[in-house]
Design a protein around this motif. Structure first.
Motif, PDB file in Angstrom:
ATOM      1  N   LEU A 134      75.944  10.890 -62.164  1.00 39.99           N
ATOM      2  CA  LEU A 134      74.855   9.940 -61.980  1.00 39.99           C
ATOM      3  C   LEU A 134      73.943   9.828 -63.203  1.00 39.99           C
ATOM      4  CD1 LEU A 134      73.943  10.570 -58.233  1.00 39.99           C
ATOM      5  CD2 LEU A 134      75.030   8.538 -59.211  1.00 39.99           C
ATOM      6  N   PRO A 135      73.551  10.922 -63.858  1.00 47.10           N
ATOM      7  CA  PRO A 135      72.730  10.753 -65.072  1.00 47.10           C
ATOM      8  C   PRO A 135      73.454   9.981 -66.172  1.00 47.10           C
ATOM      9  CG  PRO A 135      72.577  13.008 -64.252  1.00 47.10           C
ATOM     10  CD  PRO A 135      73.688  12.349 -63.493  1.00 47.10           C
ATOM     11  N   ILE A 136      74.780  10.098 -66.214  1.00 47.80           N
ATOM     12  CA  ILE A 136      75.547   9.353 -67.213  1.00 47.80           C
ATOM     13  C   ILE A 136      75.501   7.867 -66.891  1.00 47.80           C
ATOM     14  CG2 ILE A 136      77.804   9.058 -68.303  1.00 47.80           C
ATOM     15  CD1 ILE A 136      78.432  11.971 -67.458  1.00 47.80           C
ATOM     16  N   ARG A 137      75.722   7.522 -65.628  1.00 45.95           N
ATOM     17  CA  ARG A 137      75.644   6.108 -65.223  1.00 45.95           C
ATOM     18  C   ARG A 137      74.258   5.535 -65.507  1.00 45.95           C
ATOM     19  NH1 ARG A 137      76.778   4.005 -59.775  1.00 45.95           N
ATOM     20  NH2 ARG A 137      77.166   2.112 -60.998  1.00 45.95           N
ATOM     21  N   LEU A 138      73.241   6.316 -65.236  1.00 41.32           N
ATOM     22  CA  LEU A 138      71.871   5.865 -65.507  1.00 41.32           C
ATOM     23  C   LEU A 138      71.695   5.584 -66.997  1.00 41.32           C
ATOM     24  CD1 LEU A 138      68.997   5.483 -64.225  1.00 41.32           C
ATOM     25  CD2 LEU A 138      68.528   7.822 -65.011  1.00 41.32           C
ATOM     26  N   ALA A 139      72.232   6.448 -67.847  1.00 40.22           N
ATOM     27  CA  ALA A 139      72.114   6.250 -69.291  1.00 40.22           C
ATOM     28  C   ALA A 139      72.873   5.015 -69.750  1.00 40.22           C
ATOM     29  CB  ALA A 139      72.609   7.492 -70.031  1.00 40.22           C
ATOM     30  N   TRP A 140      74.050   4.749 -69.161  1.00 40.95           N
ATOM     31  CA  TRP A 140      74.812   3.545 -69.523  1.00 40.95           C
ATOM     32  C   TRP A 140      73.986   2.283 -69.291  1.00 40.95           C
ATOM     33  CZ3 TRP A 140      79.688   4.764 -66.107  1.00 40.95           C
ATOM     34  CH2 TRP A 140      80.463   5.745 -66.728  1.00 40.95           C
ATOM     35  N   VAL A 141      73.488   2.150 -68.073  1.00 38.62           N
ATOM     36  CA  VAL A 141      72.786   0.912 -67.732  1.00 38.62           C
ATOM     37  C   VAL A 141      71.460   0.823 -68.492  1.00 38.62           C
ATOM     38  CG1 VAL A 141      71.900  -0.535 -65.859  1.00 38.62           C
ATOM     39  CG2 VAL A 141      73.935   0.862 -65.496  1.00 38.62           C
ATOM     40  N   SER A 142      70.826   1.963 -68.730  1.00 39.38           N
ATOM     41  CA  SER A 142      69.601   1.956 -69.538  1.00 39.38           C
ATOM     42  C   SER A 142      69.890   1.450 -70.949  1.00 39.38           C
ATOM     43  CB  SER A 142      69.000   3.364 -69.596  1.00 39.38           C
ATOM     44  OG  SER A 142      68.616   3.802 -68.317  1.00 39.38           O
ATOM     45  N   ARG A 160      72.579   9.708 -75.401  1.00 38.91           N
ATOM     46  CA  ARG A 160      72.373  10.633 -74.278  1.00 38.91           C
ATOM     47  C   ARG A 160      73.570  10.609 -73.338  1.00 38.91           C
ATOM     48  NH1 ARG A 160      68.215   8.625 -72.320  1.00 38.91           N
ATOM     49  NH2 ARG A 160      68.819   7.824 -70.275  1.00 38.91           N
ATOM     50  N   ALA A 161      74.116   9.415 -73.092  1.00 39.28           N
ATOM     51  CA  ALA A 161      75.297   9.321 -72.234  1.00 39.28           C
ATOM     52  C   ALA A 161      76.460  10.109 -72.824  1.00 39.28           C
ATOM     53  CB  ALA A 161      75.701   7.855 -72.048  1.00 39.28           C
ATOM     54  N   VAL A 162      76.674   9.978 -74.126  1.00 42.78           N
ATOM     55  CA  VAL A 162      77.756  10.714 -74.781  1.00 42.78           C
ATOM     56  C   VAL A 162      77.534  12.217 -74.668  1.00 42.78           C
ATOM     57  CG1 VAL A 162      78.817  11.221 -77.021  1.00 42.78           C
ATOM     58  CG2 VAL A 162      78.386   8.846 -76.350  1.00 42.78           C
ATOM     59  N   PRO A 169      83.163  16.842 -66.366  1.00 42.97           N
ATOM     60  CA  PRO A 169      84.629  16.935 -66.271  1.00 42.97           C
ATOM     61  C   PRO A 169      85.362  15.616 -66.421  1.00 42.97           C
ATOM     62  CG  PRO A 169      83.640  17.084 -64.087  1.00 42.97           C
ATOM     63  CD  PRO A 169      82.502  17.082 -65.062  1.00 42.97           C
ATOM     64  N   SER A 170      84.671  14.482 -66.348  1.00 40.60           N
ATOM     65  CA  SER A 170      85.335  13.178 -66.259  1.00 40.60           C
ATOM     66  C   SER A 170      85.695  12.603 -67.620  1.00 40.60           C
ATOM     67  CB  SER A 170      84.428  12.189 -65.518  1.00 40.60           C
ATOM     68  OG  SER A 170      85.007  10.898 -65.516  1.00 40.60           O
ATOM     69  N   VAL A 171      86.996  12.495 -67.877  1.00 37.49           N
ATOM     70  CA  VAL A 171      87.467  11.826 -69.092  1.00 37.49           C
ATOM     71  C   VAL A 171      87.011  10.366 -69.107  1.00 37.49           C
ATOM     72  CG1 VAL A 171      89.544  10.967 -70.242  1.00 37.49           C
ATOM     73  CG2 VAL A 171      89.436  13.338 -69.466  1.00 37.49           C
ATOM     74  N   ARG A 172      87.096   9.703 -67.961  1.00 37.43           N
ATOM     75  CA  ARG A 172      86.711   8.291 -67.891  1.00 37.43           C
ATOM     76  C   ARG A 172      85.254   8.099 -68.295  1.00 37.43           C
ATOM     77  NH1 ARG A 172      84.694   5.645 -63.580  1.00 37.43           N
ATOM     78  NH2 ARG A 172      85.385   7.294 -62.161  1.00 37.43           N
ATOM     79  N   HIS A 173      84.369   8.996 -67.858  1.00 37.15           N
ATOM     80  CA  HIS A 173      82.968   8.885 -68.232  1.00 37.15           C
ATOM     81  C   HIS A 173      82.769   9.128 -69.726  1.00 37.15           C
ATOM     82  CE1 HIS A 173      82.346   8.766 -63.956  1.00 37.15           C
ATOM     83  NE2 HIS A 173      81.053   8.615 -64.117  1.00 37.15           N
ATOM     84  N   ARG A 174      83.576  10.017 -70.299  1.00 35.54           N
ATOM     85  CA  ARG A 174      83.466  10.250 -71.741  1.00 35.54           C
ATOM     86  C   ARG A 174      83.907   9.015 -72.515  1.00 35.54           C
ATOM     87  NH1 ARG A 174      85.184  15.561 -70.345  1.00 35.54           N
ATOM     88  NH2 ARG A 174      87.341  15.289 -71.030  1.00 35.54           N
ATOM     89  N   VAL A 175      84.992   8.380 -72.071  1.00 31.52           N
ATOM     90  CA  VAL A 175      85.476   7.194 -72.779  1.00 31.52           C
ATOM     91  C   VAL A 175      84.483   6.047 -72.643  1.00 31.52           C
ATOM     92  CG1 VAL A 175      87.304   5.477 -72.926  1.00 31.52           C
ATOM     93  CG2 VAL A 175      87.890   7.878 -72.532  1.00 31.52           C
ATOM     94  N   LYS A 176      83.993   5.805 -71.429  1.00 39.12           N
ATOM     95  CA  LYS A 176      83.042   4.698 -71.280  1.00 39.12           C
ATOM     96  C   LYS A 176      81.765   4.962 -72.063  1.00 39.12           C
ATOM     97  CE  LYS A 176      80.512   1.605 -68.344  1.00 39.12           C
ATOM     98  NZ  LYS A 176      80.317   0.976 -67.021  1.00 39.12           N
ATOM     99  N   SER A 177      81.318   6.203 -72.117  1.00 37.13           N
ATOM    100  CA  SER A 177      80.115   6.507 -72.893  1.00 37.13           C
ATOM    101  C   SER A 177      80.317   6.149 -74.356  1.00 37.13           C
ATOM    102  CB  SER A 177      79.750   7.986 -72.739  1.00 37.13           C
ATOM    103  OG  SER A 177      79.408   8.278 -71.402  1.00 37.13           O
ATOM    104  N   ARG A 178      81.529   6.376 -74.855  1.00 31.62           N
ATOM    105  CA  ARG A 178      81.810   6.026 -76.249  1.00 31.62           C
ATOM    106  C   ARG A 178      81.843   4.501 -76.432  1.00 31.62           C
ATOM    107  NH1 ARG A 178      82.561   9.415 -79.853  1.00 31.62           N
ATOM    108  NH2 ARG A 178      83.123  11.079 -78.404  1.00 31.62           N
TER     109      ARG A 178
END
Length: 255
Positions: A134-142, A160-162, A169-178
């Motif tokens: 959830l903090p990663i998703r928040l950083a994306w939209v921010s 911050r998302a990166v 643990p999520s590879v998908r979250h790491r890729v989207k953050s990039r």
């Protein structure tokens, strides 16, 4: 199923069978990450029938909303995220997911103040929820909101998302953050950094079968150029990803 949806194996196919509502939701998330929207919606249909209310009723609607946004349908996603918010009771993981979705919906139709309000409310909920994603998703939209507003904070949100995704643990979250970081560098005028991050995300998305993310970053690189591939190669990747999504049940708004 956690490993496919939010772990190290996001490209696995076929997915394991689902024995619980939680499994159905995870299957839908994993399938959507691969652009297999027909399969994902079938699982969400089953989840909605078996758990029409409460946490999973809310998450099912939030997840449908996220799929619509991936395909450009922010206006249609809004009603689903509103339903998700109502079903969540305004608390917990489901409530935070719904608010982040509503923020992204509002951003997509130019309602920046509404997007910011939803993000602030989501941040308050996330502070009380033990969650890596959830903090990663928040950083994306921010970051996306800051880019839309031409606000210089976009790069800080993306970085911050990166950082958060690096320990998740999520590879998908790491890729989207990039991918988000590449876009933020582009918005800040650092095209070399945008190409560097974009090329890396393009490779990682391809390696893990994350077709919608691969399409998104190829679309960015089609505009700014790649340091590793020719314009024709980037265009081919973008178009192939778009056609793959269609074959797998997705309907693009732009088409």
């Amino acid at each position: 199923m956690d490993d496919e949806a939010f772990g190290s194996n996001p490209g696995a196919w076929p997915l394991p069978s689902a024995a619980t509502p939680h499994d159905l939701w995870l299957r839908a998330v994993a399938a959507g990450g691969q652009g297999r929207y027909a399969h994902a919606h079938a699982d969400l249909d089953q989840l909605t029938r078996s758990s029409p209310r409460g946490r999973f009723g809310s998450l099912a609607r939030s997840t449908r909303g996220s799929f619509l946004r991936q395909l450009g349908w922010h206006d249609r996603a809004r009603s689903l995220d509103g339903q998700a918010w109502a079903l969540s009771g305004g608390t917990g993981e489901a409530g935070a997911d719904a608010l982040i979705g509503l923020a992204a919906d509002a951003l997509g139709v130019g309602r920046f103040a509404a997007s910011q309000r939803a993000l602030h409310r989501a941040a308050d909920l996330i502070a009380a929820v033990p969650s890596a994603r959830l903090p990663i998703r928040l950083a994306w939209v921010s970051a996306e909101l800051a880019m839309a507003r031409r606000d210089g904070s976009a790069l800080a949100h993306a970085e911050r998302a990166v950082q958060l995704a690096a320990t998740a643990p999520s590879v998908r979250h790491r890729v989207k953050s990039r991918v988000v970081l590449a876009a933020a560098h582009c918005a800040a005028g650092d095209v070399d950094a945008a190409r560097r991050e974009g090329d890396r995300a393009l490779t990682e998305a391809g390696d893990h079968g994350l077709v919608p993310l691969r399409w998104a970053v190829a679309s960015l690189l089609a505009g700014i150029g790649s340091a590793e591939l020719s314009p024709a190669q980037i265009t081919d990747i973008r178009d192939d990803c778009a056609e793959t999504v269609i074959r797998r049940g997705g309907v693009w708004r732009s088409r």
